[in-house]
Design a protein around this motif. Structure first.
Motif, PDB file in Angstrom:
ATOM      1  N   UNK A   1       6.523  -0.093  -3.538  1.00  0.00           N
ATOM      2  CA  UNK A   1       6.452  -0.598  -4.812  1.00  0.00           C
ATOM      3  C   UNK A   1       7.259  -0.336  -6.032  1.00  0.00           C
ATOM      4  N   UNK A   2       7.714   1.013  -5.881  1.00  0.00           N
ATOM      5  CA  UNK A   2       8.614   1.533  -6.880  1.00  0.00           C
ATOM      6  C   UNK A   2      10.064   0.966  -6.412  1.00  0.00           C
ATOM      7  N   UNK A   3      10.486   0.977  -5.134  1.00  0.00           N
ATOM      8  CA  UNK A   3      11.754   0.346  -4.807  1.00  0.00           C
ATOM      9  C   UNK A   3      11.791  -1.302  -5.180  1.00  0.00           C
ATOM     10  N   UNK A   4      10.858  -1.902  -5.083  1.00  0.00           N
ATOM     11  CA  UNK A   4      11.009  -3.296  -5.558  1.00  0.00           C
ATOM     12  C   UNK A   4      10.931  -3.521  -7.102  1.00  0.00           C
ATOM     13  N   UNK A   5      10.100  -2.474  -7.876  1.00  0.00           N
ATOM     14  CA  UNK A   5      10.260  -2.589  -9.174  1.00  0.00           C
ATOM     15  C   UNK A   5      11.533  -2.379  -9.677  1.00  0.00           C
ATOM     16  N   UNK A   6      12.134  -1.329  -9.297  1.00  0.00           N
ATOM     17  CA  UNK A   6      13.652  -0.950  -9.602  1.00  0.00           C
ATOM     18  C   UNK A   6      14.689  -2.039  -9.303  1.00  0.00           C
ATOM     19  N   UNK A   7      14.555  -2.882  -8.259  1.00  0.00           N
ATOM     20  CA  UNK A   7      15.450  -3.830  -8.043  1.00  0.00           C
ATOM     21  C   UNK A   7      15.306  -5.193  -9.042  1.00  0.00           C
ATOM     22  N   UNK A   8      13.908  -5.457  -9.199  1.00  0.00           N
ATOM     23  CA  UNK A   8      13.599  -6.692  -9.902  1.00  0.00           C
ATOM     24  C   UNK A   8      13.888  -6.388 -11.349  1.00  0.00           C
ATOM     25  N   UNK A   9      13.523  -5.302 -11.738  1.00  0.00           N
ATOM     26  CA  UNK A   9      13.730  -5.162 -13.315  1.00  0.00           C
ATOM     27  C   UNK A   9      15.029  -5.215 -13.935  1.00  0.00           C
TER      28      UNK A   9
ATOM     29  N   UNK B   1       0.810  -1.470   0.136  1.00  0.00           N
ATOM     30  CA  UNK B   1      -0.019   0.063   0.089  1.00  0.00           C
ATOM     31  C   UNK B   1       0.927   1.548   0.043  1.00  0.00           C
ATOM     32  N   UNK B   2       2.259   1.332  -0.160  1.00  0.00           N
ATOM     33  CA  UNK B   2       3.085   2.263  -0.123  1.00  0.00           C
ATOM     34  C   UNK B   2       3.668   2.489  -1.483  1.00  0.00           C
TER      35      UNK B   2
END
Length: 217
Positions: free
Chosen positions: A20-28, A15-16
């Motif tokens: 989500x943005x931080x996770x996406x940046x690591x995963x991608x 919900x933050x």
């Protein structure tokens, strides 16, 4: 020409926005990994998971509308090929036990994401569980403690989600629609929960939910 391994498709539920943005940046940064969607609440996470059928769902425990444990339970019961990583700030024995019972195969604290997130996703992509050494010790301690404690859990998983939704301000009718059960069932579960935790008002129920981390204060 040989084809490479299939892409690992990942859904993020938190919900933050910044998480989500931080996770996406690591995963991608990883070749072959694709973030196929983001959800800010549990209900949306489940809807997206059923529609997108990702390989992995990363879900926070403290989601509004439907907590991460209920999302995990629904995903694992309805999508055979989707694994779940429980991603949370909290590592209480109760939360760990709930996550595992719901079907999560990996559990990761947000504070450990930078160090372990990639390893956790790699493990799940290969159908293997993942827990940090510290959490493995906690799980063993929790298991051993429960072997000597015959007391039943205070609230059932469904009673916990009903308490969460009440604490978030939902009416019985709204909870009925969210969980796809009758209003009578919601009322029964609400009464049972209030009786078990010995409260007689919605305000007391909200205080219980905050104290037990069912919602964020």
């Amino acid at each position: 020409m040989l084809n490479g391994p299939p892409a690992v498709r990942i859904l993020i539920a938190d919900d933050h926005d910044v998480v989500r943005s931080g996770l996406r940046s690591i995963l991608e940064l990883r070749a072959g990994w694709e973030v196929v969607g983001e959800a800010g609440d549990g209900r949306t996470a489940l809807t997206m998971a059923l529609a997108l059928k990702p390989d992995i769902v990363i879900t926070d425990y403290s989601l509004p509308m439907m907590n991460g444990v209920e999302v995990t339970r629904q995903v694992r019961s309805r999508l055979d090929r989707t694994e779940v990583l429980m991603f949370t700030m909290h590592d209480t024995d109760e939360i760990i036990t709930q996550a595992l019972a719901a079907g999560a195969k990996a559990f990761l604290l947000k504070s450990d994401a930078k160090q372990y997130l990639v390893s956790a996703i790699e493990a799940l992509a290969n159908r293997k569980p993942f827990f940090t050494g510290r959490l493995s010790e906690r799980m063993l301690d929790c298991y051993l403690a429960k072997r000597t404690d015959k007391a039943a859990p205070l609230l059932t998983p469904r009673e916990r989600i009903v308490v969460q939704l009440i604490a978030e301000g939902n009416s019985n009718k709204e909870i009925s629609a969210l969980l796809n059960v009758s209003i009578k069932t919601v009322e029964s579960q609400r009464s049972a929960a209030m009786r078990k935790i010995d409260v007689n008002s919605t305000a007391s129920l909200v205080r219980y939910a905050i104290r037990n981390k069912l919602i964020e204060p």
